[in-house]
Structures are given as structure tokens and as C-alpha cells.
Design a protein around this motif. Structure first.
Motif, PDB file in Angstrom:
ATOM      1  N   ILE A  13       0.860  -1.178   0.000  1.00  0.00           N
ATOM      2  CA  ILE A  13       0.000   0.000   0.000  1.00  0.00           C
ATOM      3  C   ILE A  13       0.903   1.238   0.000  1.00  0.00           C
ATOM      4  N   GLU A  14       0.389   2.318  -0.546  1.00  0.00           N
ATOM      5  CA  GLU A  14       1.184   3.547  -0.628  1.00  0.00           C
ATOM      6  C   GLU A  14       0.888   4.438   0.566  1.00  0.00           C
ATOM      7  N   ALA A  15       1.944   4.905   1.246  1.00  0.00           N
ATOM      8  CA  ALA A  15       1.796   5.826   2.374  1.00  0.00           C
ATOM      9  C   ALA A  15       1.546   7.235   1.857  1.00  0.00           C
ATOM     10  N   VAL A  16       1.217   8.142   2.779  1.00  0.00           N
ATOM     11  CA  VAL A  16       0.865   9.510   2.376  1.00  0.00           C
ATOM     12  C   VAL A  16       2.045  10.249   1.740  1.00  0.00           C
ATOM     13  N   ASP A  17       3.270   9.824   2.061  1.00  0.00           N
ATOM     14  CA  ASP A  17       4.438  10.496   1.482  1.00  0.00           C
ATOM     15  C   ASP A  17       4.898   9.836   0.184  1.00  0.00           C
ATOM     16  N   GLY A  18       4.125   8.863  -0.313  1.00  0.00           N
ATOM     17  CA  GLY A  18       4.479   8.187  -1.559  1.00  0.00           C
ATOM     18  C   GLY A  18       5.290   6.927  -1.376  1.00  0.00           C
ATOM     19  N   THR A  19       5.716   6.634  -0.143  1.00  0.00           N
ATOM     20  CA  THR A  19       6.470   5.423   0.131  1.00  0.00           C
ATOM     21  C   THR A  19       5.601   4.187  -0.071  1.00  0.00           C
ATOM     22  N   THR A  20       6.170   3.149  -0.673  1.00  0.00           N
ATOM     23  CA  THR A  20       5.457   1.881  -0.816  1.00  0.00           C
ATOM     24  C   THR A  20       5.732   1.016   0.407  1.00  0.00           C
ATOM     25  N   LEU A  21       4.672   0.621   1.094  1.00  0.00           N
ATOM     26  CA  LEU A  21       4.796  -0.154   2.321  1.00  0.00           C
ATOM     27  C   LEU A  21       4.419  -1.616   2.075  1.00  0.00           C
ATOM     28  N   ASP A  22       5.183  -2.531   2.671  1.00  0.00           N
ATOM     29  CA  ASP A  22       4.788  -3.931   2.674  1.00  0.00           C
ATOM     30  C   ASP A  22       3.619  -4.088   3.642  1.00  0.00           C
ATOM     31  N   LEU A  23       2.534  -4.667   3.170  1.00  0.00           N
ATOM     32  CA  LEU A  23       1.352  -4.852   4.009  1.00  0.00           C
ATOM     33  C   LEU A  23       0.758  -6.223   3.696  1.00  0.00           C
ATOM     34  N   PRO A  24       1.291  -7.268   4.325  1.00  0.00           N
ATOM     35  CA  PRO A  24       0.869  -8.638   4.011  1.00  0.00           C
ATOM     36  C   PRO A  24      -0.480  -8.996   4.636  1.00  0.00           C
ATOM     37  N   ALA A  25      -1.495  -8.214   4.321  1.00  0.00           N
ATOM     38  CA  ALA A  25      -2.806  -8.380   4.949  1.00  0.00           C
ATOM     39  C   ALA A  25      -3.659  -9.387   4.180  1.00  0.00           C
TER      40      ALA A  25
END
Length: 253
Positions: free
Chosen positions: A204-216
Motif C-alpha cells: 500500500i502507498e503511504a501519504v508520502d508516496g512510500t510503498t509499504l509492505d502490508l501482508p494483509a
């Protein structure tokens, strides 16, 4: 086929106060986190919510909170691991009784508000709750709202834990959620895109544009949002287009 669970916090009305849009939302979800009467809910609302979930074949879970209705379970409280364990067991027992009355079973546990924060910050509190859950019913799924809790859950071989993601809230770069004081309508296309991205790529993309691993494997939608049903309709349409199945938590573990 890729599959994902859609869950929602429910049964949070009590007395003369109505919270959420449970009857409208229930047909679109696969798992319901039902308030246990401490932060919200009451016996009558619990009965009605369990009956509604059973009618739609939605998985039933306890959403235990701290004993703080005035603060909706979101205020910090000083409680030992043993006390928090007992709060969870008390509320789990109440929901289990109503579930049995309707020929259903409780499938999962998802702590609410300040209790969730307490478990996230204190592994001792988290372990006390998880140990108690296993003692009561080893088949229960623990729905982990953040990575700290999820990692503690991995210490227990017998405990099935599912990591949860959010799509109608934004994430900071450190994977913490941005909780709004006033809930505004969300863009259905954006929310649906996020669900598909989590299901297919675990990102998922964070508010600052960083791509986060989210193994949901489970996605939470807030049922009290002003356009919650519209969001869920858009999510269903996109998942269907992407051949992503929607499944209850007990079907994912």
C-alpha cells in the motif's frame, strides 16, 4: 485463486444511541467484529448483531474493548496483563452464548481502540490475551491490527493469526494509521485500488508516496463512514474484475 476477508466493526450501538450502519453493511462483508459491551454495545444489540451476521453467513468475532463507554474505549487505562485477559474472556463468553443461541460459532478475536494499542505496546499484555484465547478455544483466529501484535502471535504455534490492513484510512511511512477526527467520504476508486493492491501484491502507498509492505489477508472497512456502502460496492466490483475471491477468516487459515 487469491482470497481476502472483508471485516467491519459492528454492534456498537447501545441503549438509545445508534452507531454505524450495520444492516446496510452486513451483506457486503465476510467477518463482523462485534462489540462486547465494554466500550460499546449492550446485550440486546449483541443479540441483534449476531442474528444479522448469522442471516448473512458472516463470520462472528468478538471486538473486546476496555470498560470505558464514555470514552468509547479509546482512552488510556492502567490495567495489568491479567486484568486485560479477563476483560477479553468476559466479552468473548458473552458473544459465544449469543452465537450458540443462533446456531453459530465465534471465529475470531479483534481487540478495540486503547486495548489494541496496549497490546501493541506491551508484549506481556498481548501474550496474556493470546494464551487465554488458546485456552478457551484453539480454533479462534486472532485478527492482528499491526505488525507488533502479529509478531507476538507468531510465538504461538497453535494460534492462527491474520494480519489486517486498512484502505479507508491513510498510512504514515512508519506504517502507523492516520485516524481522522472527522470522517469524510472516501474515493471509492482509490479505496478499491488499495484493496486490489494489497490482495495481489501485499503493498500500500503511504501519504508520502512510500510503498509499504502490508501482508494483509483481511481488510477493515469502517461501517460508520458516510459512504461505507458505496466503498464496499466498489470493492466488490473490482475484486470480481481481478478474480480475487472474498472469504471469511476461518476459510483463510
Amino acid at each position: 485463486m487469491v482470497a481476502i476477508d472483508l471485516n467491519c466493526d459492528m454492534g456498537e450501538s447501545f441503549g438509545n444511541y445508534t452507531m454505524g450502519r450495520d444492516a446496510e453493511v452486513m451483506p457486503y462483508i465476510t467477518s463482523a467484529n462485534i462489540a462486547g459491551g465494554y466500550h460499546a454495545g449492550d446485550p440486546h444489540v449483541m443479540r441483534e448483531t449476531v442474528a444479522l451476521a448469522a442471516e448473512h453467513d458472516v463470520g462472528i468475532g468478538i471486538h473486546p474493548g476496555l470498560p470505558d463507554k464514555m470514552g468509547f474505549g479509546r482512552r488510556t487505562m492502567d490495567a495489568t496483563p491479567e486484568e486485560v485477559r479477563d476483560y477479553v474472556l468476559y466479552q468473548l463468553g458473552a458473544l459465544t452464548a449469543f452465537a450458540k443461541r443462533h446456531g453459530a460459532e465465534v471465529q475470531h478475536v479483534k481487540p478495540h481502540g486503547a486495548m489494541y494499542s496496549m497490546l501493541s505496546e506491551s508484549p506481556d499484555h498481548a501474550r496474556a490475551v493470546m494464551e487465554a484465547v488458546l485456552e478457551v478455544d484453539p480454533s479462534l483466529v486472532y485478527l492482528a491490527t499491526d505488525m507488533n501484535i502479529y509478531e507476538v502471535a507468531q510465538e504461538f504455534d497453535a494460534l492462527d493469526a491474520v494480519f489486517e490492513g486498512y484502505v479507508d484510512l491513510d498510512y504514515n511511512a512508519d506504517r502507523t494509521l492516520i485516524v481522522e477526527k472527522e470522517v469524510a467520504p472516501k474515493d471509492p476508486d482509490l479505496v478499491a485500488d488499495r484493496v486490489v493492491n494489497i490482495a495481489n501484491h501485499g503493498e500500500i502507498e503511504a501519504v508520502d508516496g512510500t510503498t509499504l509492505d502490508l501482508p494483509a489477508e483481511s481488510i477493515c472497512i469502517h461501517g460508520d463512514g458516510p459512504n461505507a456502502v458505496e466503498l464496499l460496492e466498489a470493492i466488490h466490483d473490482r475484486l470480481d474484475e481481478e478474480n480475487v475471491d472474498i472469504a471469511r477468516l476461518d476459510e483463510l487459515v
